[in-house]
Design an enzyme around this catalytic site. Structure first.
Site, PDB file in Angstrom:
ATOM      1  N   CYS A  81       0.723 -10.360   1.106  1.00 25.10           N
ATOM      2  CA  CYS A  81       1.686 -11.365   1.555  1.00 25.10           C
ATOM      3  C   CYS A  81       0.988 -12.703   1.816  1.00 25.10           C
ATOM      4  CB  CYS A  81       2.452 -10.846   2.775  1.00 25.10           C
ATOM      5  SG  CYS A  81       3.959 -11.794   3.057  1.00 25.10           S
ATOM      6  N   HIS A 186       4.948  -6.215   0.282  1.00 28.82           N
ATOM      7  CA  HIS A 186       4.321  -5.404   1.334  1.00 28.82           C
ATOM      8  C   HIS A 186       4.177  -3.957   0.870  1.00 28.82           C
ATOM      9  CE1 HIS A 186       4.321  -8.324   4.631  1.00 28.82           C
ATOM     10  NE2 HIS A 186       5.399  -8.818   4.027  1.00 28.82           N
ATOM     11  N   GLU A 188       2.699  -1.686   2.341  1.00 26.42           N
ATOM     12  CA  GLU A 188       2.795  -0.814   3.523  1.00 26.42           C
ATOM     13  C   GLU A 188       4.237  -0.590   3.958  1.00 26.42           C
ATOM     14  OE1 GLU A 188       2.111  -3.927   3.514  1.00 26.42           O
ATOM     15  OE2 GLU A 188       2.658  -4.948   5.375  1.00 26.42           O
TER      16      GLU A 188
END
Lengths: 206, 252
Positions: A81, A186, A188
């Site tokens: 990001c 992202h 994650e």
């Protein structure tokens, strides 16, 4: 030694990154300790927030030169990001120079065409299967990741584009130059897709 | 691309996970972190957490707990409960929440929506409206903080929240909460055709057919609680989520 070091420079919650790494079997350390970062086998540069704030935080922690030196020594680095945008030379969001590890600049999405900014949500990727991050992705029917951003990376050389996504315009959703990687989305927060990508990053030889 | 999203809604009370019936009779289900771990494995595209006590107790969100929750979520997280100021929203984003859900704080005054949308962008601001039918079957807005209905038209309120800058509207049917007999399809059709932003619907899902019915009435997000946490006629606690193939079959 830990498998990977997540650089903590005060920009956002890094817990989900270390947790998803643990889930796929890797240990990580969240730190800004120069010694530990210097010895890291792999680095993740995360980040949510403003470009200039991020650069000045890195500066005051003496991390800019260290990250550059790690990059030139061949340590695999993954920017996530804002962490990806910091790899560029400059950003329209700020006045400070970026790390300049991948030639490119960061631009703001225009508000034309009723485009809602930030670009937020799941979006598809058209990826370069030669990029090590996308190893084995060909078996998937669709490849999507979760995005939240108002600025995007424009690579100077199309060679550096690892994937493209479309949001009104086509933009580089991930970039790649030698041992340095950046993803705008992202991983994650992108469950199985994120796990696959991070596993690939962790499998890159160092 | 614009497949309807299917979103588990998890309710927090005293740090634990509960499930309610008609916003009452909360039953303890277990630890929220364990539930997230299961939903991570099921590849859920989005999760909603609502702290059902925060506003009632007139307190702020439990930021420590939300941070723990966000750290465990490998999917985007929306959080609601106790949000009444821009500073709360700022803090929630900084600890890893992707979207915030406002409800009672904007029943009378929508300025929090516009302030927040201005700073954080409207995509991240969801307004939840609790709807309860009165004795004559007329839909009314319900305020869970004081347990009272409010004399405000549901669609009009949805539109004013949209105009203030909300990125999504979530409609929660109080009477159908925990009943598992289907969504209020008439209400969904009315609200979805009256607003131009995505509509998330909640309250009543008992089967995958209910999801399809809601989608056919214009819902972009289909949320449910009991459907994902109970199993069988005796409502044993068992977390589940439809397979990608099933979702594809019913919702594409």
């Amino acid at each position: 030694m830990e498998d990977v070091v997540i650089i903590d420079y005060g920009m956002g919650n890094l817990g989900s990154i270390s947790n998803i790494l643990k889930k796929i079997g890797y240990s990580s350390t969240i730190t800004n300790d120069l010694q530990i970062i210097n010895n890291a086998k792999k680095l993740i540069l995360p980040g949510v927030g403003k470009f200039d704030k991020a650069i000045s935080n890195l500066e005051s922690l003496h991390l800019i030169d260290l990250i550059r030196s790690k990059s030139s020594r061949g340590t695999p680095i993954l920017g996530i990001c804002l962490g990806m945008q910091l790899l560029a030379k400059s950003s329209e969001e700020g006045v400070l120079p970026g790390l300049g590890l991948i030639d490119g600049r960061v631009l703001k999405f225009s508000n034309d065409d009723d485009l809602k900014v930030p670009h937020m949500g799941w979006n598809l990727l058209k990826y370069n299967s030669n990029c090590p991050l996308y190893l084995n992705f060909d078996i998937l029917k669709e490849v999507k990741f979760y995005f939240v951003h108002s600025y995007y990376f424009e690579a100077e050389n199309p060679m550096y584009i690892a994937s493209e996504s479309n949001y009104g315009i086509s933009f580089s959703s991930s970039v790649w130059k030698d041992n340095v990687y950046g993803v705008q989305f992202h991983p994650e927060k992108s469950h199985k897709f994120g796990m696959m990508l991070l596993k690939n990053f962790m499998n890159i030889p160092c | 691309m614009l497949k309807s999203r299917v979103i588990p809604v998890l309710l927090l009370k005293n740090n634990g996970l509960v499930k309610t019936i008609a916003f009452n009779k909360s039953k303890y289900l277990g630890d929220p972190i364990n539930a997230i771990k299961i939903f991570n494995d099921k590849q859920v595209d989005e999760l909603i957490f609502l702290d059902i006590q925060a506003s009632k107790e007139d307190r702020t969100p439990d930021f420590e707990l939300v941070k723990k929750i966000a750290s465990e979520c490998f999917m985007p997280l929306a959080y609601g409960g106790g949000i009444s100021r821009v500073e709360h929203i700022q803090k929630l984003f900084s600890i890893g929440v992707e979207k915030i859900i406002i409800n009672s704080a904007v029943l009378e005054n929508q300025s929090l929506i516009s302030e927040a949308a201005e700073i954080f962008g409207n995509q991240s601001i969801v307004v939840c409206i609790d709807v309860k039918k009165n004795f004559w079957g007329k839909n009314q807005i319900f305020c869970h903080v004081n347990n009272k209905t409010i004399d405000l038209d549901v669609l009009e309120h949805a539109i004013s929240c949209q105009n203030a800058g909300a990125g999504e509207i979530m409609i929660n049917s109080v009477d159908r909460d925990g009943i598992m007999k289907g969504f209020d399809l008439e209400l969904i059709a009315k609200i979805s055709s009256g607003i131009s932003i995505p509509l998330i619907v909640c309250g009543g899902a008992g089967s995958i057919e209910d999801f399809k019915n809601a989608k056919d009435r214009g819902a972009s997000g289909i949320a449910a609680g009991s459907f994902f946490v109970y199993h069988g006629p005796h409502k044993a606690v068992l977390i589940s989520y439809p397979s990608p193939e099933t979702l594809e079959e019913y919702l594409s």
